[in-house]
Motif scaffolding. Structure first.
Motif, PDB file in Angstrom:
ATOM      1  N   LEU A  35      82.709  47.197 110.604  1.00  0.00           N
ATOM      2  CA  LEU A  35      82.691  48.482 111.305  1.00  0.00           C
ATOM      3  C   LEU A  35      83.934  48.645 112.170  1.00  0.00           C
ATOM      4  CD1 LEU A  35      78.989  48.890 112.525  1.00  0.00           C
ATOM      5  CD2 LEU A  35      80.143  50.166 110.727  1.00  0.00           C
ATOM      6  N   VAL A  42      74.589  53.609 109.772  1.00  0.00           N
ATOM      7  CA  VAL A  42      74.449  52.356 110.514  1.00  0.00           C
ATOM      8  C   VAL A  42      73.019  52.228 111.015  1.00  0.00           C
ATOM      9  CG1 VAL A  42      76.873  52.173 111.210  1.00  0.00           C
ATOM     10  CG2 VAL A  42      75.263  53.516 112.604  1.00  0.00           C
ATOM     11  N   ALA A  63      78.427  50.379 116.570  1.00  0.00           N
ATOM     12  CA  ALA A  63      77.692  51.454 115.882  1.00  0.00           C
ATOM     13  C   ALA A  63      77.074  52.450 116.847  1.00  0.00           C
ATOM     14  CB  ALA A  63      76.615  50.848 114.999  1.00  0.00           C
TER      15      ALA A  63
END
Length: 579
Positions: A395, A418, A425
């Motif tokens: 990420l 996510v 996230a």
């Protein structure tokens, strides 16, 4: 010998009519016959006429038959209500307890048998249904032993004594008709089969099994006919796989609870009927704007309001497509067989996660509760696809302010998804319009960009076999169109039309929304007449076809909305009239 026959048992609800049909049909299925059963029952716990009509065949059948060969009656009302279905030469097996009377003794043979009395001789009159099965076995040239395995499975939990009592009841019924009535051979013997093993299940069981195989581990639902069996099946099965079923206080809670569980990463769903779906509409909109996967099963029944809760209807189409406020991407699929109900349920979970939108599996009472023989399911065909689910280890750090672009504008319209707790996230989730990080936004330009993004998802939708096609002719006299459980009756009508030299094609719609307009348009263009067969009063599928294909000038509707499924003759004669 016969290749198929139709058998029906009827009486008052609560006196074992369902179990009679179950024992009879499961035993015949295990003997290798194909079966299709449909129950008529009242919307009450006990009392009121109920019957179970079962078609037995040496070949695949997916519809109830026009006529009836054998009627088992536990009361006079059963004869009065169902006698008209009996063919000439048919048989009525009736309990002497109510002094049965038949309207026409010349065309139908009545055998008055003391079902209740013979059962009472064994200790309880409750086993009169097993006596009736025994009498039926004599007519069909079956051995009472053919039912032993099913009786043992059904009543074994009550002890071997109960099993033996039920088997004795079957034997008594068989012996009475064979010996005391000096019964001779009839024309109702079925051809023998290869005894190939097949499953025997209702559509709701297939949906529940499909959810389990598709990775669902949580179900939130509120009981409602004709969807309750899905929940009841999974209550027994899910705990063994680490899952759970929650009976919520209402359908609103069931839907929002499913959204929350999906947001957390679990595959979850809910199931209901028309009234419950009406309550879920606001929550379905929440799934759409938050782009949270959601799978919902709608088992259609007679409406509006409480309507006909135990009767067949297909009147939820428009509501499933247009019922939610605002505009969201949505997928509405409609399986037409028990096999499709299984595989389509698996696919529904994949599509919900791949396109991050609500997916509605549209069934109807006939498909959900009608029981039929099913070839073994191929579990190696099951695939789990989770779509754009982000890898926590890859990420990005976000927008520089610590927020992840959960609703990032992409060419496909599908943003990376996510789960709570993933590093980097962090994002907002809200039911109001929002920017790429989920923060509320009423900026006009952002609104248009986010709306376009969400709706763009459906442009790339890949749905396997959106129309089940039976195309025998490049140019057809008639194209028969339907959805859900009408497939079986349409297939039978096609064969009859073909035998008369009428060129008939068949298109069964499996993807209701987004509608497969181009694919259907090519089929309607090559047909002189298009007949749409559906169980509602306003021709909802026909109207959807007109909106999407523009073939109004050649389209006609075959409608039935009295709460009963179509019979082959009804569709056949209507088609002949319209052609």
């Amino acid at each position: 010998m016969m290749k198929q026959l139709s058998w029906k048992v009827g009486g008052q609800q609560g006196e074992g009519i369902e179990s009679t049909g179950e024992v009879f049909s499961i035993a015949l299925n295990r003997l290798g016959y194909y079966l299709y059963g449909y129950r008529h029952f009242s919307s009450r716990i006990k009392g009121g006429h109920t019957n179970n009509k079962i078609r037995v065949s040496t070949t695949q059948v997916r519809a109830i038959s026009d006529e009836l060969d054998i009627l088992v009656a536990f009361d006079q009302e059963t004869i009065d209500v169902n006698f008209s279905e009996l063919r000439k030469g048919g048989i009525v097996l009736a309990d002497t307890k109510f002094s049965p009377v038949i309207p026409d003794e010349d065309s139908v043979t009545l055998y008055a048998i003391p079902f209740t009395e013979l059962a009472a001789e064994l200790g309880t009159s409750l086993m009169k249904n097993m006596v009736a099965i025994g009498a039926t076995s004599t007519i069909l040239d079956l051995s009472p032993d053919d039912f032993y395995e099913v009786v043992e499975e059904t009543y074994g939990r009550k002890g071997q004594k109960i099993v033996e009592m039920n088997m004795n009841a079957i034997q008594k019924g068989a012996s009475f008709l064979k010996q005391e009535l000096q019964y001779n051979r009839t024309d109702l013997y079925l051809e023998k089969t290869d005894r190939k093993k097949r499953m025997f299940m209702i559509g709701n069981d297939a949906i529940a099994l499909g959810a389990l195989a598709g990775g669902a581990r949580f179900m939130a639902a509120y009981p409602i006919t004709p969807a309750s069996e899905i929940m009841e099946y999974l209550i027994k099965k899910l705990p063994a796989y680490g899952g759970a079923v929650i009976q919520t206080e209402d359908e609103i809670a069931a839907c929002t609870m499913s959204i929350g569980a999906n947001y957390a990463g679990a595959r979850t769903f809910t199931a209901s009927a028309g009234p419950g779906l009406s309550l879920m509409m606001e929550a379905i909109g929440l799934s759409g704007i938050t782009e949270t996967p959601l799978v919902i099963v709608d088992t259609q029944r007679g409406g509006p309001s409480t309507g006909l809760p135990t009767k067949q209807e297909q009147s939820d189409l428009m509501a499933m497509i247009y019922g939610t406020h605002g505009e969201i991407p949505k997928i509405v699929m409609a399986p037409s067989t028990v096999q499709e109900a299984f595989y389509d349920t698996v696919e529904a979970f994949n599509l919900a996660e791949e396109y991050q939108c609500p997916v509605i599996i549209l069934s109807d009472l006939q498909l959900s509760l009608g029981k039929q023989s099913v070839e073994p399911l191929e579990f190696d065909q099951v695939q789990i696809r989770r779509g754009a689910l982000a890898n926590e280890n890859s990420l990005p750090e976000g927008d520089g302010k610590g927020y992840f672009k959960r609703y990032e504008v992409t060419e496909s319209g599908i943003s990376p998804r996510v789960l709570p707790g993933m590093k980097n996230a962090l994002h907002h989730v809200t039911g109001v319009e929002h920017d790429e990080t989920g923060k509320p936004s009423e900026v006009a330009s952002n609104r248009q960009v986010q709306m376009d993004k969400r709706l763009r998802k459906m442009e790339g939708l890949l749905f396997p076999n959106p129309i089940h096609k039976q195309i025998k002719h490049a140019e057809a006299d008639v194209l028969l169109v339907g959805f859900n459980s009408t497939r079986g009756v349409i297939e039978e009508v096609m064969e009859r039309l073909e035998a008369e030299g009428i060129r008939a094609n068949h298109a069964h719609i499996r993807l209701i929304h987004p509608f497969p307009a181009n694919e259907l348009r090519s089929l309607t263009a090559s047909a002189k007449k298009v007949l749409v067969i559906e169980n509602n009063a306003t021709g909802q599928l026909a109207n959807i076809i007109k909106m999407n294909t523009g073939c109004a000038e050649k389209l006609a509707s075959v409608l039935k909305y009295d709460g009963n499924p179509f019979l082959p003759n009804e569709v056949y004669f209507k088609c002949k009239e319209l052609i």
